[in-house]
Design a protein around this motif. Sequence first.
Motif, PDB file in Angstrom:
ATOM      1  N   ASP A 192       1.118  -0.816   0.332  1.00  0.00           N
ATOM      2  CA  ASP A 192      -0.369   0.137   0.440  1.00  0.00           C
ATOM      3  C   ASP A 192       1.061   1.556  -0.181  1.00  0.00           C
ATOM      4  O   ASP A 192       1.571   1.738   1.343  1.00  0.00           O
ATOM      5  CB  ASP A 192      -0.855  -0.309   1.613  1.00  0.00           C
ATOM      6  CG  ASP A 192      -1.653   1.279   1.397  1.00  0.00           C
ATOM      7  OD1 ASP A 192      -1.098   2.456   0.300  1.00  0.00           O
ATOM      8  OD2 ASP A 192      -2.666   1.507   2.363  1.00  0.00           O
ATOM      9  N   PHE A 206      -6.758  -2.098  -4.551  1.00  0.00           N
ATOM     10  CA  PHE A 206      -6.821  -3.408  -3.057  1.00  0.00           C
ATOM     11  C   PHE A 206      -8.220  -3.650  -2.970  1.00  0.00           C
ATOM     12  O   PHE A 206      -8.839  -2.932  -2.580  1.00  0.00           O
ATOM     13  CB  PHE A 206      -6.257  -2.015  -2.277  1.00  0.00           C
ATOM     14  CG  PHE A 206      -4.333  -2.245  -1.962  1.00  0.00           C
ATOM     15  CD1 PHE A 206      -4.118  -3.116  -1.245  1.00  0.00           C
ATOM     16  CD2 PHE A 206      -4.073  -1.665  -3.163  1.00  0.00           C
ATOM     17  CE1 PHE A 206      -2.799  -2.662  -1.916  1.00  0.00           C
ATOM     18  CE2 PHE A 206      -3.276  -0.470  -3.686  1.00  0.00           C
ATOM     19  CZ  PHE A 206      -2.213  -1.528  -2.996  1.00  0.00           C
ATOM     20  N   PHE A 236      -6.626   3.936  -2.492  1.00  0.00           N
ATOM     21  CA  PHE A 236      -5.394   3.560  -2.518  1.00  0.00           C
ATOM     22  C   PHE A 236      -4.510   2.117  -4.023  1.00  0.00           C
ATOM     23  O   PHE A 236      -3.337   2.012  -4.112  1.00  0.00           O
ATOM     24  CB  PHE A 236      -4.796   2.294  -1.547  1.00  0.00           C
ATOM     25  CG  PHE A 236      -5.549   2.702  -0.138  1.00  0.00           C
ATOM     26  CD1 PHE A 236      -4.394   3.511   0.310  1.00  0.00           C
ATOM     27  CD2 PHE A 236      -6.571   3.130   0.071  1.00  0.00           C
ATOM     28  CE1 PHE A 236      -5.408   4.136   1.720  1.00  0.00           C
ATOM     29  CE2 PHE A 236      -7.341   3.206   1.237  1.00  0.00           C
ATOM     30  CZ  PHE A 236      -6.746   3.982   1.859  1.00  0.00           C
ATOM     31  N   ASN A 247       0.898   3.560   2.870  1.00  0.00           N
ATOM     32  CA  ASN A 247       0.755   3.283   4.123  1.00  0.00           C
ATOM     33  C   ASN A 247       2.338   2.065   3.462  1.00  0.00           C
ATOM     34  O   ASN A 247       1.176   1.247   3.496  1.00  0.00           O
ATOM     35  CB  ASN A 247       0.107   2.594   4.735  1.00  0.00           C
ATOM     36  CG  ASN A 247      -1.497   3.114   5.040  1.00  0.00           C
ATOM     37  OD1 ASN A 247      -0.937   4.697   5.625  1.00  0.00           O
ATOM     38  ND2 ASN A 247      -1.965   3.644   4.473  1.00  0.00           N
ATOM     39  N   TRP A 257     -11.263  -2.244  -0.383  1.00  0.00           N
ATOM     40  CA  TRP A 257     -11.020  -1.079  -0.359  1.00  0.00           C
ATOM     41  C   TRP A 257     -11.096  -0.209  -1.607  1.00  0.00           C
ATOM     42  O   TRP A 257     -11.367  -1.014  -2.841  1.00  0.00           O
ATOM     43  CB  TRP A 257      -9.543  -0.309  -0.457  1.00  0.00           C
ATOM     44  CG  TRP A 257      -8.930  -0.979   1.266  1.00  0.00           C
ATOM     45  CD1 TRP A 257      -8.530  -2.356   1.586  1.00  0.00           C
ATOM     46  CD2 TRP A 257      -8.925  -0.420   2.326  1.00  0.00           C
ATOM     47  NE1 TRP A 257      -8.464  -2.960   2.024  1.00  0.00           N
ATOM     48  CE2 TRP A 257      -8.216  -1.541   3.970  1.00  0.00           C
ATOM     49  CE3 TRP A 257      -9.577   0.689   3.012  1.00  0.00           C
ATOM     50  CZ2 TRP A 257      -8.554  -1.634   5.303  1.00  0.00           C
ATOM     51  CZ3 TRP A 257      -9.401   0.691   4.292  1.00  0.00           C
ATOM     52  CH2 TRP A 257      -8.809  -0.045   5.305  1.00  0.00           C
ATOM     53  N   CYS A 282      -1.175  -5.856   1.775  1.00  0.00           N
ATOM     54  CA  CYS A 282      -2.305  -6.133   0.947  1.00  0.00           C
ATOM     55  C   CYS A 282      -3.194  -7.048   0.037  1.00  0.00           C
ATOM     56  O   CYS A 282      -2.013  -6.484  -0.485  1.00  0.00           O
ATOM     57  CB  CYS A 282      -3.413  -5.055   1.736  1.00  0.00           C
ATOM     58  SG  CYS A 282      -2.993  -3.498   2.416  1.00  0.00           S
ATOM     59  N   LEU A 316       2.842  -1.744   5.199  1.00  0.00           N
ATOM     60  CA  LEU A 316       1.931  -2.740   4.438  1.00  0.00           C
ATOM     61  C   LEU A 316       1.284  -3.621   3.647  1.00  0.00           C
ATOM     62  O   LEU A 316       1.853  -2.828   2.444  1.00  0.00           O
ATOM     63  CB  LEU A 316       0.304  -1.991   5.148  1.00  0.00           C
ATOM     64  CG  LEU A 316       0.101  -1.070   6.169  1.00  0.00           C
ATOM     65  CD1 LEU A 316      -1.726  -0.447   6.381  1.00  0.00           C
ATOM     66  CD2 LEU A 316      -0.731  -2.534   7.382  1.00  0.00           C
TER      67      LEU A 316
HETATM   68  N1  MLZ Z   1      -5.638   3.050   8.878  1.00  0.00           N
HETATM   69  C1  MLZ Z   1      -5.699   3.393   7.288  1.00  0.00           C
HETATM   70  C2  MLZ Z   1      -5.043   1.918   6.709  1.00  0.00           C
HETATM   71  C3  MLZ Z   1      -5.977   1.857   5.315  1.00  0.00           C
HETATM   72  C4  MLZ Z   1      -4.792   0.499   4.289  1.00  0.00           C
HETATM   73  C5  MLZ Z   1      -5.581  -0.177   3.629  1.00  0.00           C
HETATM   74  N2  MLZ Z   1      -4.702  -1.081   2.482  1.00  0.00           N
HETATM   75  C6  MLZ Z   1      -5.129  -0.926   1.219  1.00  0.00           C
HETATM   76  C7  MLZ Z   1      -7.351   3.883   6.975  1.00  0.00           C
HETATM   77  O1  MLZ Z   1      -8.083   3.104   7.529  1.00  0.00           O
HETATM   78  O2  MLZ Z   1      -7.641   4.589   5.621  1.00  0.00           O
END
Ligand code: MLZ
Length: 265
Positions: A154, A178, A185, A157, A181, A162, A160
């Motif tokens: 990601d 992702f 991202f 971030n 989501w 994913c 991470l």
């Molecule tokens: N804390 C962040 C992390 C999101 C991570 C997504 N990865 C694809 C959020 O909740 O926005």
Amino acid sequence: KEDDFHWDDYLKETGSISAPLECFRQSKIPPTNDFKVGMKLEAHDPRSITSVCIATVVGITGARLRLRLDGSDNRNDFWRLVDSPDIRPVGTCEKKGDLLQPPLGYQMNVSSWPMFLLRTLTGSEMAPASYFKAEPPKPALNNFKVGMKLEAIDRKNPYLICPATISNVKGDDVYVTFDGWSGAFDYWCKYDCRDIFPVGWCHLTGDVLQPPGNQTPIIKNTVKAQTCSSKANRRSMQTAQKTAVAVTAQQTRKSGRSKASVLTS
Ligand code: MLZ
């Protein structure tokens, strides 16, 4: 634990396949990570690509190092694979007749840099040359197909990794989305990008794989991903996806993966 994410279950649930190892510019057997926290190395400054700086390993995560540039703050840490060409042993720069540079955002006066460098290196533990692994060769062709699953960094971030899907392919570029989501991202990258990994990478390296998000329903493919090489098949898969059987991640979480309720749209 019921909530644990397992690729084999997830691939079945989504009716998808994982991208073959040959698609990736990653070693088939992930490199061993021998580095220790506190060791120093040379690294390209991510914010100033022409600069080579001294970095300290501040964390270890799977086959990656969490790095901090000496003389910089703790808000700009970055992550590199042990076989990244961006890192090398201390002394490489000097051997090439180059000078080590202060990082972007060096907190002191530049005139103090030579002395800072001397002090930061004196008595420090340098990572041995054998810890740095050769970068794997790039696959000759882009073999990714739409619908294939993978593990991806990601970029917002970057610590991470994913679960992700190849959602589009254009020449040498692939669109990484992702799972779970809703788009924020997602990114385009080259097929030989070092930020994407085959399914199972985190399990093998000991890195932590994030579970999919719960913002979008899990899409069940009704046509096999390996039949998606042609445009027509890609279209049929998109149509199939629209009329697909969806299991929301939320329901999966509430009722447990094995007895997840299935919604037909
Ligand atoms: N804390 C962040 C992390 C999101 C991570 C997504 N990865 C694809 C959020 O909740 O926005």
